[in-house]
Design a protein around this motif. Structure first.
Motif, PDB file in Angstrom:
ATOM      1  N   HIS A   1      37.217 -22.969 -17.233  1.00 16.30           N
ATOM      2  CA  HIS A   1      38.641 -23.265 -17.289  1.00 16.30           C
ATOM      3  C   HIS A   1      39.168 -23.791 -15.960  1.00 16.30           C
ATOM      4  O   HIS A   1      40.083 -24.597 -15.916  1.00 16.30           O
ATOM      5  N   ARG A   2      38.555 -23.349 -14.859  1.00 15.44           N
ATOM      6  CA  ARG A   2      39.010 -23.793 -13.549  1.00 15.44           C
ATOM      7  C   ARG A   2      38.771 -25.290 -13.333  1.00 15.44           C
ATOM      8  O   ARG A   2      39.480 -25.942 -12.562  1.00 15.44           O
ATOM      9  N   THR A   3      37.785 -25.832 -14.020  1.00 14.68           N
ATOM     10  CA  THR A   3      37.525 -27.267 -13.931  1.00 14.68           C
ATOM     11  C   THR A   3      38.726 -28.050 -14.426  1.00 14.68           C
ATOM     12  O   THR A   3      39.118 -29.065 -13.841  1.00 14.68           O
TER      13      THR A   3
ATOM     14  N   ASP B   1      35.388 -16.224 -10.466  1.00 10.64           N
ATOM     15  CA  ASP B   1      34.258 -17.077 -10.805  1.00 10.64           C
ATOM     16  C   ASP B   1      33.209 -16.951  -9.721  1.00 10.64           C
ATOM     17  O   ASP B   1      33.458 -16.456  -8.627  1.00 10.64           O
ATOM     18  N   ASP B   2      32.013 -17.457  -9.998  1.00  6.75           N
ATOM     19  CA  ASP B   2      30.906 -17.305  -9.074  1.00  6.75           C
ATOM     20  C   ASP B   2      30.796 -18.529  -8.177  1.00  6.75           C
ATOM     21  O   ASP B   2      29.789 -19.224  -8.170  1.00  6.75           O
TER      22      ASP B   2
ATOM     23  N   LYS C   1      38.089 -32.535 -24.854  1.00  9.31           N
ATOM     24  CA  LYS C   1      36.723 -32.023 -24.947  1.00  9.31           C
ATOM     25  C   LYS C   1      36.578 -30.654 -24.285  1.00  9.31           C
ATOM     26  O   LYS C   1      35.909 -29.757 -24.802  1.00  9.31           O
ATOM     27  N   MET C   2      37.230 -30.482 -23.148  1.00 11.16           N
ATOM     28  CA  MET C   2      37.071 -29.245 -22.383  1.00 11.16           C
ATOM     29  C   MET C   2      37.980 -28.119 -22.863  1.00 11.16           C
ATOM     30  O   MET C   2      37.752 -26.959 -22.541  1.00 11.16           O
ATOM     31  N   MET C   3      39.009 -28.445 -23.616  1.00 11.40           N
ATOM     32  CA  MET C   3      40.016 -27.447 -24.004  1.00 11.40           C
ATOM     33  C   MET C   3      39.491 -26.612 -25.170  1.00 11.40           C
ATOM     34  O   MET C   3      39.772 -26.880 -26.333  1.00 11.40           O
TER      35      MET C   3
ATOM     36  N   GLN D   1      43.908 -23.831 -21.614  1.00 11.31           N
ATOM     37  CA  GLN D   1      45.256 -24.412 -21.661  1.00 11.31           C
ATOM     38  C   GLN D   1      46.131 -23.836 -20.542  1.00 11.31           C
ATOM     39  O   GLN D   1      46.904 -24.568 -19.912  1.00 11.31           O
ATOM     40  N   LYS D   2      46.013 -22.537 -20.296  1.00  9.21           N
ATOM     41  CA  LYS D   2      46.791 -21.920 -19.224  1.00  9.21           C
ATOM     42  C   LYS D   2      46.370 -22.460 -17.858  1.00  9.21           C
ATOM     43  O   LYS D   2      47.199 -22.641 -16.960  1.00  9.21           O
ATOM     44  N   ALA D   3      45.071 -22.731 -17.707  1.00  2.17           N
ATOM     45  CA  ALA D   3      44.589 -23.303 -16.455  1.00  2.17           C
ATOM     46  C   ALA D   3      45.139 -24.707 -16.260  1.00  2.17           C
ATOM     47  O   ALA D   3      45.489 -25.113 -15.146  1.00  2.17           O
TER      48      ALA D   3
END
Length: 400
Positions: free
Chosen positions: A280-282, A238-239, A308-310, A316-318
């Motif tokens: 996903h990292r969130t 990620d950035d 909401k984020m999924m 899901q893996k995160a």
């Protein structure tokens, strides 16, 4: 009263009571760990209640702590385990009281309405009152994700038909369907509440105000930064910088400080503010920082923001990676609670069965070291076994 029918309100003895439904029937199938309870007339019962048949079936599962399955094409509704008809009829009475009867006049002529603030309202056609359901019940998450379809009546008006929402309309697979932003209730709620934000004083666990002097705040933040740097796993895909100044470090520190006083809307707004609400990292970071050792009871509070984020399997893996870190590194005393944690996320339709199974059978060093990974998966075996037995049972039914 016609044979095989009962009053919708079974506490009403009046033989002229006009609201009736078929008597709920049950059939036990299978044996051993594969035993299940089939409800052959659930569709007819649900039709009398003007509710989708998945609602009372899912309600039974929530109340009994059992897995449920549906096949709408053949009207087959199942609750895993052996449950006698009397018990399920008692639970159906509870479902009717909570999700069918008007909270004012106790009349069953109601429709469920989902508001912009993610509340579920019983709109009574008899007395005109609108009363809200208890949003603390787990079934509400399922209803919000699977709203009853609107269908045209003969006069052209709309009403809630007792049908199950398709995946394209917020269905059980948890995909964002329909493409209509008007259905994005959480986003609407966030926007509507944005103008009403107020600064609340920080309150300590003992009820006294927390020291908010610049020195005290600086000391707390420094402690949190150290904790975040030690606990967060920031892979290089990620950035962002791998420190507390990154957006993930910022939301993690914020979550640790505020988790006792915030809700899902607050969390999503903070993620939006940092521009990471779709990352996903969130999800991984929030799993590690929103919860305490009471995670099992805390998951329902924050389930809406994870729902909401999924938006992908990667998310899901995160989340599962975050659980590995949370339990395997930060809270080893919770290893025995891994099945309960997975069950909570699974029952809330946040984690899907196939993703959990794949995770459970593949050791990875992405989030934790290999030995820790093995420990967490070993602890998850009771839940994985439960999923496998449910699948085996379904296959047995298909062969009959």
């Amino acid at each position: 009263m016609a044979p095989g029918f009962v009053n919708i309100r079974r506490d009403v003895d009046d033989k002229f009571y006009r609201y009736r439904m078929p008597l709920l029937l049950t059939k036990i199938e299978g044996k051993g760990n594969g035993i299940k309870t089939v409800i052959p007339n659930m569709a007819d019962v649900a039709r009398a209640l003007s509710r989708p048949p998945t609602y009372p079936t899912k309600f039974f599962g929530c109340e009994l702590g059992a897995q449920t399955s549906f096949d709408e094409k053949v009207d087959r509704y199942i609750v895993n385990g052996a449950h006698d008809a009397t018990r399920l009829r008692e639970l159906l009475d509870t479902f009717i009281d909570k999700f069918v009867l008007c909270g004012s006049c106790k009349n069953p002529e109601t429709e469920l309405i989902l508001t912009k603030t993610e509340e579920i309202i019983r709109d009574c056609k008899a007395c005109g009152q609108r009363t809200s359901v208890d949003m603390r019940h787990k079934l509400t998450t399922f209803i919000l994700r699977n709203p009853p379809k609107k269908v045209k009546t003969k006069k052209g008006s709309e009403s809630n038909a007792p049908e199950v929402a398709s995946p394209g309309n917020g269905g059980a697979e948890g995909e964002e369907g329909g493409g209509a932003e008007s259905d994005d209730e959480l986003t609407k709620r966030i926007k509507s509440e944005a103008a009403e934000l107020s600064v609340k004083p920080a309150i300590g666990e003992d009820g006294w105000s927390v020291d908010t002097s610049p020195e005290a705040v600086k000391a707390r933040v420094k402690t949190l930064e150290t904790s975040m740097q030690a606990s967060l796993v920031l892979n290089g895909d990620d950035d962002s910088d791998e420190d507390s100044n990154s957006p993930y470090g910022q939301i993690g520190i914020w979550a640790v400080e505020k988790r006792a006083d915030i809700n899902s809307v607050d969390v999503f707004k903070k993620a939006q503010e940092l521009g990471i609400e779709k990352k996903h990292r969130t999800v991984q970071t929030l799993v590690q920082t929103l919860f305490t050792e009471d995670i099992v009871t805390e998951i329902p509070k924050f389930a809406p923001v994870f729902t909401k984020m999924m938006t992908s399997e990667k998310h899901q893996k995160a989340l599962l990676g975050g659980i590995e870190r949370f339990v395997g590194v930060e809270h080893l005393e919770l290893l025995s609670s891994v099945p309960k944690i997975l069950m909570e996320f699974y029952q809330a339709d946040i984690l899907q069965e196939d993703v959990i199974k794949q995770w459970g059978t593949h050791v990875s060093k992405k989030y934790v070291d290999k030995e820790t990974c093995k420990k967490v998966r070993k602890a998850s075996e009771p839940f994985l076994k439960w999923l496998d037995e449910a699948d085996d049972d379904d296959e047995d039914d298909d062969e009959e």
